[in-house]
Design a protein around this motif. Structure first.
Motif, PDB file in Angstrom:
ATOM      1  N   MET A   1      -5.368 -13.074   6.169  1.00  0.00           N
ATOM      2  CA  MET A   1      -4.034 -13.339   5.905  1.00  0.00           C
ATOM      3  C   MET A   1      -3.393 -12.720   4.973  1.00  0.00           C
ATOM      4  SD  MET A   1      -3.036 -17.435   4.871  1.00  0.00           S
ATOM      5  CE  MET A   1      -4.264 -17.669   6.319  1.00  0.00           C
ATOM      6  N   GLY A   2      -2.209 -11.813   5.485  1.00  0.00           N
ATOM      7  CA  GLY A   2      -2.185 -11.127   3.919  1.00  0.00           C
ATOM      8  C   GLY A   2      -1.303 -11.787   3.158  1.00  0.00           C
ATOM      9  N   ILE A   3      -0.271 -11.322   2.531  1.00  0.00           N
ATOM     10  CA  ILE A   3      -0.401 -11.922   1.036  1.00  0.00           C
ATOM     11  C   ILE A   3       1.098 -12.593   1.797  1.00  0.00           C
ATOM     12  CG2 ILE A   3       1.315 -11.241  -0.677  1.00  0.00           C
ATOM     13  CD1 ILE A   3      -0.669  -9.295  -1.749  1.00  0.00           C
ATOM     14  N   ALA A   4       1.733 -12.193   2.608  1.00  0.00           N
ATOM     15  CA  ALA A   4       3.398 -12.857   2.689  1.00  0.00           C
ATOM     16  C   ALA A   4       2.832 -14.292   3.049  1.00  0.00           C
ATOM     17  CB  ALA A   4       4.600 -12.202   3.160  1.00  0.00           C
ATOM     18  N   VAL A  18       4.626 -12.287  -7.593  1.00  0.00           N
ATOM     19  CA  VAL A  18       3.452 -11.292  -6.818  1.00  0.00           C
ATOM     20  C   VAL A  18       4.733  -9.886  -7.197  1.00  0.00           C
ATOM     21  CG1 VAL A  18       2.520 -10.311  -5.621  1.00  0.00           C
ATOM     22  CG2 VAL A  18       2.895 -13.312  -5.728  1.00  0.00           C
ATOM     23  N   TRP A  19       3.778  -9.113  -8.169  1.00  0.00           N
ATOM     24  CA  TRP A  19       3.747  -7.715  -8.130  1.00  0.00           C
ATOM     25  C   TRP A  19       2.575  -7.174  -8.046  1.00  0.00           C
ATOM     26  CZ3 TRP A  19       2.528  -3.297  -9.941  1.00  0.00           C
ATOM     27  CH2 TRP A  19       3.769  -2.258 -10.206  1.00  0.00           C
ATOM     28  N   LEU A  20       2.701  -6.305  -7.014  1.00  0.00           N
ATOM     29  CA  LEU A  20       1.883  -5.534  -7.083  1.00  0.00           C
ATOM     30  C   LEU A  20       2.055  -4.198  -6.802  1.00  0.00           C
ATOM     31  CD1 LEU A  20      -1.074  -5.029  -5.263  1.00  0.00           C
ATOM     32  CD2 LEU A  20      -0.720  -6.014  -3.426  1.00  0.00           C
ATOM     33  N   GLY A  21       0.852  -3.043  -7.762  1.00  0.00           N
ATOM     34  CA  GLY A  21       1.665  -1.777  -7.097  1.00  0.00           C
ATOM     35  C   GLY A  21       0.697  -1.419  -8.176  1.00  0.00           C
ATOM     36  N   ARG A  22       0.606   0.392  -7.961  1.00  0.00           N
ATOM     37  CA  ARG A  22      -0.379   1.253  -8.996  1.00  0.00           C
ATOM     38  C   ARG A  22      -0.233   1.556 -10.564  1.00  0.00           C
ATOM     39  NH1 ARG A  22      -4.638   1.579  -5.967  1.00  0.00           N
ATOM     40  NH2 ARG A  22      -4.036   2.231  -3.851  1.00  0.00           N
ATOM     41  N   PHE A  29       4.445  -4.735  -3.559  1.00  0.00           N
ATOM     42  CA  PHE A  29       4.623  -6.063  -2.784  1.00  0.00           C
ATOM     43  C   PHE A  29       4.997  -5.849  -3.547  1.00  0.00           C
ATOM     44  CE2 PHE A  29       4.218 -10.180  -1.836  1.00  0.00           C
ATOM     45  CZ  PHE A  29       4.551 -10.208  -0.470  1.00  0.00           C
ATOM     46  N   ARG A  30       6.274  -7.052  -3.568  1.00  0.00           N
ATOM     47  CA  ARG A  30       6.724  -8.116  -4.591  1.00  0.00           C
ATOM     48  C   ARG A  30       7.705  -9.198  -3.651  1.00  0.00           C
ATOM     49  NH1 ARG A  30       9.644  -4.556  -8.290  1.00  0.00           N
ATOM     50  NH2 ARG A  30      11.332  -6.353  -9.752  1.00  0.00           N
ATOM     51  N   HIS A  31       7.729 -10.201  -4.793  1.00  0.00           N
ATOM     52  CA  HIS A  31       7.738 -11.539  -3.954  1.00  0.00           C
ATOM     53  C   HIS A  31       8.299 -12.396  -5.147  1.00  0.00           C
ATOM     54  CE1 HIS A  31       8.187 -15.321  -1.406  1.00  0.00           C
ATOM     55  NE2 HIS A  31       7.397 -15.490  -2.649  1.00  0.00           N
ATOM     56  N   HIS A 260      -7.301  -3.475   0.759  1.00  0.00           N
ATOM     57  CA  HIS A 260      -5.943  -2.479   0.800  1.00  0.00           C
ATOM     58  C   HIS A 260      -5.842  -2.089   0.087  1.00  0.00           C
ATOM     59  CE1 HIS A 260      -4.699  -5.958   3.660  1.00  0.00           C
ATOM     60  NE2 HIS A 260      -4.300  -5.070   4.812  1.00  0.00           N
ATOM     61  N   ARG A 261      -6.889  -1.814  -0.787  1.00  0.00           N
ATOM     62  CA  ARG A 261      -7.002  -0.484  -2.029  1.00  0.00           C
ATOM     63  C   ARG A 261      -6.981   1.081  -1.474  1.00  0.00           C
ATOM     64  NH1 ARG A 261     -12.265  -2.044  -1.051  1.00  0.00           N
ATOM     65  NH2 ARG A 261     -13.562  -0.818  -1.089  1.00  0.00           N
ATOM     66  N   HIS A 262      -7.572   1.441  -0.790  1.00  0.00           N
ATOM     67  CA  HIS A 262      -7.443   2.803  -0.134  1.00  0.00           C
ATOM     68  C   HIS A 262      -5.979   3.119   0.341  1.00  0.00           C
ATOM     69  CE1 HIS A 262     -11.355   2.942  -0.944  1.00  0.00           C
ATOM     70  NE2 HIS A 262     -11.841   2.637  -0.159  1.00  0.00           N
ATOM     71  N   HIS A 263      -5.131   2.016   0.842  1.00  0.00           N
ATOM     72  CA  HIS A 263      -4.017   2.468   1.440  1.00  0.00           C
ATOM     73  C   HIS A 263      -3.383   0.546   1.096  1.00  0.00           C
ATOM     74  CE1 HIS A 263      -5.830   5.677   3.451  1.00  0.00           C
ATOM     75  NE2 HIS A 263      -6.577   4.793   4.017  1.00  0.00           N
ATOM     76  N   LEU A 264      -2.334   0.735  -0.250  1.00  0.00           N
ATOM     77  CA  LEU A 264      -1.949  -0.216  -1.004  1.00  0.00           C
ATOM     78  C   LEU A 264      -0.917  -0.374  -0.142  1.00  0.00           C
ATOM     79  CD1 LEU A 264      -3.262  -2.067  -3.156  1.00  0.00           C
ATOM     80  CD2 LEU A 264      -1.831  -0.884  -4.921  1.00  0.00           C
ATOM     81  N   GLU A 265      -0.276   0.172   0.599  1.00  0.00           N
ATOM     82  CA  GLU A 265       0.915   0.147   0.955  1.00  0.00           C
ATOM     83  C   GLU A 265       1.652  -0.179   2.208  1.00  0.00           C
ATOM     84  OE1 GLU A 265      -0.964   4.385   2.109  1.00  0.00           O
ATOM     85  OE2 GLU A 265      -0.551   3.163   0.439  1.00  0.00           O
ATOM     86  N   THR A 266       0.452  -0.801   3.035  1.00  0.00           N
ATOM     87  CA  THR A 266      -0.327  -1.032   3.694  1.00  0.00           C
ATOM     88  C   THR A 266       0.013  -2.441   3.801  1.00  0.00           C
ATOM     89  OG1 THR A 266      -2.164  -1.310   3.922  1.00  0.00           O
ATOM     90  CG2 THR A 266      -1.007   0.681   4.753  1.00  0.00           C
ATOM     91  N   VAL A 267      -0.383  -3.296   2.278  1.00  0.00           N
ATOM     92  CA  VAL A 267      -0.008  -4.382   2.153  1.00  0.00           C
ATOM     93  C   VAL A 267       1.193  -5.276   2.560  1.00  0.00           C
ATOM     94  CG1 VAL A 267      -0.074  -5.990  -0.033  1.00  0.00           C
ATOM     95  CG2 VAL A 267      -2.108  -4.693   0.264  1.00  0.00           C
ATOM     96  N   ARG A 268       1.065  -6.342   3.225  1.00  0.00           N
ATOM     97  CA  ARG A 268       1.879  -7.472   3.982  1.00  0.00           C
ATOM     98  C   ARG A 268       2.192  -8.689   2.633  1.00  0.00           C
ATOM     99  NH1 ARG A 268       3.691  -3.114   3.860  1.00  0.00           N
ATOM    100  NH2 ARG A 268       4.154  -1.359   6.245  1.00  0.00           N
TER     101      ARG A 268
END
Length: 268
Positions: A1-4, A18-22, A29-31, A260-268
């Motif tokens: 299940m994704g974050i959204a 929510v704020w997620l980034g490096r 991801f922002r919500h 998704h830590r190896h490809h964080l930008e793929t988080v949805r």
């Protein structure tokens, strides 16, 4: 299940940021990340950062003695004291009337989330200095305006506020600060680990500060996987969820980020 999807599952029960980034500070991801919430104990991170700045400037010293007391100036005028029934860190209270090192108080403030220790540190650092740290890195919407348990100030509408985006910005700053190792180590020693750390494998270093109150459950941290770049996750919740469910929600978001830590930008 994704974050959204996780957030869709609690839609209508409150406000969730929510704020997620490096550590480069770029979000993936922002919500609702800009909405401010009552900060609860997340304000203790800027207080710790302001304290270390004054230590580095020679204005304070970690080994300087501080007399433990429970009487502070209110932001609304008059005086106030911390409610011991709402402070889940008893060690500071055992030292009432005694002198302890400032560094010990800072440890209690971050690792045990002691409210009394926080107000003692804040009294030395100054509200303006602590707020200046938050303002330097944040959007200007979050703020530190009073000490913990300043009931008169709270009644007058003087509140401490934090958004997920601003909490993340402060974490990015401390994560990139060459002199930030002291604060990072304090965050990593946090003993309240029911949110972000609960969503990642045991033993993972998580430098985080959480906060909670009635309807409030927040956590923000730098997660350092052994096999990927660090990532920053900040989540603020003001909701009607049972507190344990709010904790589980933050942990589930952290687990999704971890996957998704190896490809964080793929988080949805």
């Amino acid at each position: 299940m994704g974050i959204a999807e996780l957030l869709d599952g609690v839609a209508g029960s409150g406000e969730f940021g929510v704020w997620l980034g490096r550590l480069d500070g770029v979000p993936v991801f922002r919500h609702g990340a800009e909405r401010t919430h009552y900060s609860a104990s997340t304000m203790k991170l800027p207080v710790a950062m302001a304290m270390t700045r004054k230590v580095e400037a020679g204005e304070l010293a970690l080994d300087q003695p501080v007399t433990v007391h429970n009487d502070f100036p209110s932001a609304a005028g008059g005086r106030f004291g911390v409610n011991p029934a709402e402070d889940e860190a008893p060690a500071t209270w055992a030292e009432l009337g005694e002198q302890v090192p400032l560094g010990w108080l800072a440890t209690e403030m971050i690792t045990r989330s002691s409210n009394l220790a926080t107000d003692l540190v804040l009294e030395l650092v100054g509200i303006d200095a602590a707020n200046a740290v938050l303002a330097e890195y944040g959007s200007g919407l979050s703020a530190i305006r009073r000490g913990i348990d300043d009931v008169a100030a709270q009644a007058a509408g003087i509140s401490n506020e934090m958004s997920a985006a601003d909490l993340a910005a402060v974490l990015v700053a401390v994560g990139n600060d060459p002199a930030g190792g002291y604060v990072r180590d304090l965050l990593a020693a946090n003993t309240w680990n029911g949110e972000i750390p609960a969503g990642v494998p045991a033993g993972t270093r998580v430098e985080h500060k959480n906060g909670w109150d009635t309807r409030i459950r927040h956590d923000g941290g730098i997660v350092r996987p052994g096999d990927a770049e660090p990532f920053v996750l900040a989540m603020c919740t003001t909701s009607d969820l049972p507190d344990t469910e709010a904790q589980k929600l933050i942990a589930a978001v952290a687990a999704e980020a971890w996957e998704h830590r190896h490809h964080l930008e793929t988080v949805r």
